[in-house]
Scaffold this motif. Structure first.
Motif, PDB file in Angstrom:
ATOM      1  N   ILE A 163       0.823  -1.205   0.000  1.00  0.00           N
ATOM      2  CA  ILE A 163       0.000   0.000   0.000  1.00  0.00           C
ATOM      3  C   ILE A 163       0.864   1.265   0.000  1.00  0.00           C
ATOM      4  CG2 ILE A 163      -1.878  -1.167   1.196  1.00  0.00           C
ATOM      5  CD1 ILE A 163      -0.997   0.249   3.759  1.00  0.00           C
ATOM      6  N   ASP A 164       0.264   2.368  -0.417  1.00  0.00           N
ATOM      7  CA  ASP A 164       0.827   3.700  -0.224  1.00  0.00           C
ATOM      8  C   ASP A 164       0.025   4.393   0.872  1.00  0.00           C
ATOM      9  OD1 ASP A 164       2.937   3.812  -2.038  1.00  0.00           O
ATOM     10  OD2 ASP A 164       1.650   4.450  -3.701  1.00  0.00           O
ATOM     11  N   LEU A 165       0.703   4.871   1.894  1.00  0.00           N
ATOM     12  CA  LEU A 165       0.047   5.637   2.948  1.00  0.00           C
ATOM     13  C   LEU A 165      -0.222   7.060   2.474  1.00  0.00           C
ATOM     14  CD1 LEU A 165       2.183   4.448   5.997  1.00  0.00           C
ATOM     15  CD2 LEU A 165      -0.129   3.694   5.376  1.00  0.00           C
ATOM     16  N   PRO A 166      -1.142   7.784   3.105  1.00  0.00           N
ATOM     17  CA  PRO A 166      -1.396   9.176   2.705  1.00  0.00           C
ATOM     18  C   PRO A 166      -0.113  10.003   2.715  1.00  0.00           C
ATOM     19  CG  PRO A 166      -3.042   8.432   4.293  1.00  0.00           C
ATOM     20  CD  PRO A 166      -1.998   7.357   4.222  1.00  0.00           C
ATOM     21  N   ARG A 193       0.067   8.767  -3.532  1.00  0.00           N
ATOM     22  CA  ARG A 193      -0.825   9.654  -2.766  1.00  0.00           C
ATOM     23  C   ARG A 193      -0.065  10.859  -2.214  1.00  0.00           C
ATOM     24  NH1 ARG A 193      -3.909   5.800   1.370  1.00  0.00           N
ATOM     25  NH2 ARG A 193      -5.189   7.682   1.576  1.00  0.00           N
ATOM     26  N   GLU A 221      -1.780  14.072  -1.014  1.00  0.00           N
ATOM     27  CA  GLU A 221      -2.668  14.041   0.140  1.00  0.00           C
ATOM     28  C   GLU A 221      -1.914  14.428   1.412  1.00  0.00           C
ATOM     29  OE1 GLU A 221      -4.864  10.388   0.554  1.00  0.00           O
ATOM     30  OE2 GLU A 221      -4.771   9.994  -1.606  1.00  0.00           O
ATOM     31  N   GLY A 249      -5.790   8.460   8.742  1.00  0.00           N
ATOM     32  CA  GLY A 249      -5.796   8.015   7.350  1.00  0.00           C
ATOM     33  C   GLY A 249      -4.880   6.835   7.116  1.00  0.00           C
ATOM     34  N   ALA A 250      -3.730   6.823   7.796  1.00  0.00           N
ATOM     35  CA  ALA A 250      -2.801   5.698   7.663  1.00  0.00           C
ATOM     36  C   ALA A 250      -3.422   4.415   8.205  1.00  0.00           C
ATOM     37  CB  ALA A 250      -1.501   6.005   8.395  1.00  0.00           C
ATOM     38  N   GLN A 309      -6.607   3.767   8.534  1.00  0.00           N
ATOM     39  CA  GLN A 309      -7.713   3.386   7.654  1.00  0.00           C
ATOM     40  C   GLN A 309      -7.199   2.699   6.394  1.00  0.00           C
ATOM     41  OE1 GLN A 309      -9.788   7.096   7.055  1.00  0.00           O
ATOM     42  NE2 GLN A 309     -11.087   6.823   8.863  1.00  0.00           N
ATOM     43  N   THR A 310      -6.077   3.185   5.868  1.00  0.00           N
ATOM     44  CA  THR A 310      -5.499   2.574   4.666  1.00  0.00           C
ATOM     45  C   THR A 310      -5.065   1.141   4.934  1.00  0.00           C
ATOM     46  OG1 THR A 310      -4.734   4.731   3.861  1.00  0.00           O
ATOM     47  CG2 THR A 310      -3.660   2.778   2.951  1.00  0.00           C
ATOM     48  N   ALA A 364      -6.876  -2.397   3.324  1.00  0.00           N
ATOM     49  CA  ALA A 364      -6.103  -3.421   2.619  1.00  0.00           C
ATOM     50  C   ALA A 364      -6.192  -4.770   3.315  1.00  0.00           C
ATOM     51  CB  ALA A 364      -4.644  -2.978   2.508  1.00  0.00           C
TER      52      ALA A 364
END
Length: 249
Positions: free
Chosen positions: A35-38, A43, A46, A52-53, A55-56, A60
């Protein structure tokens, strides 16, 4: 059901840092999501927030869990946020966990000093990339050298991300983690600061110290880290009994 793997990158870098691991897992036909974090990688535009991290990571993990048991691996900042996630009071669907290069409590003088150094480095011409590139050229093998920064460097998110880590309650989270867990550190990693404390909080976790390796253990020793992923996958496949590694190997 096939074991699924979710990978969480460290500060400033992106999902591309996991290319060697993703290629290895795909060669084994193991589904993998990096994944890419905010504020990072794809991203970059952003704003980074801890919420947000988390939630990401959760999105996933839950998508992966719909298809099989999940191994979650996080590096550095991604490892710290993943500790908070795996050790949440509302237990997420994670079946095994690898926390790499993140056995330090990000608070107090240590965090303040790290932020000050990072800001100073960022104020250099070219934001210090000339020195970064020299260090990476000298320490990373050719097979992973291009991967670490391929998604760009999240300079603008760095200080915000570091500051946000101070609110993590890692000690409480570590006590709650009840899945097979491995702490993986390079021998010369500066974030080994609270390694013994982490082991006391998670007495069933394994500690793997990789010789002659710095903080960038996933990129410096990709085959070693791939073998640890294989160990975690095999542990989940055999029913979750942690075995196969010496605590101080």
């Amino acid at each position: 059901m096939t074991v699924q793997v979710v990978l969480v990158h460290g500060i400033r870098t992106s999902a591309t840092m996991w290319r060697a691991q993703a290629d290895h897992l795909r060669s084994r036909e193991i589904p993998v999501t990096a994944i890419d974090l905010p504020g990072h990688g794809s991203r970059m535009d952003e704003e980074f927030t801890l919420e947000g991290a988390l939630q990401t990571i959760d999105l996933a993990v839950r998508r992966a869990a719909a298809n099989g048991p999940v191994v979650l691996a996080g590096h550095s900042m991604g490892g710290l946020v993943s500790i908070e996630y795996v050790g949440a009071e509302d237990r997420p669907p994670v079946d095994a966990f690898i926390a790499a290069s993140c056995t330090a409590i990000p608070r107090g003088v240590g965090l303040s000093t790290y932020r000050m150094l990072a800001r100073g480095f960022d104020s250099l011409p070219d934001r210090g990339m000339w020195l970064t590139n020299r260090v990476l050229d000298a320490t990373l093998p050719l097979e992973t050298r291009a991967d670490f920064g391929a998604g760009g460097y999240a300079f603008d998110a760095q200080d915000t991300a570091l500051k946000s880590l101070s609110v993590l309650d890692l000690l409480a989270a570590l006590r709650r983690i009840d899945v097979p867990t491995w702490f993986v550190n390079g021998q010369y990693d500066q974030l080994r600061l609270n390694e013994r404390l982490f082991r006391r909080m998670s007495p069933d976790a394994e500690l793997i110290v990789v010789p002659r390796t710095s903080h960038l253990v996933t990129a410096m020793r990709p085959r070693v880290f791939n073998a640890l992923l294989d160990l975690a996958i095999a542990t989940v496949e055999r029913g979750g009994t942690q075995a196969g590694a010496s605590p101080d190997s």
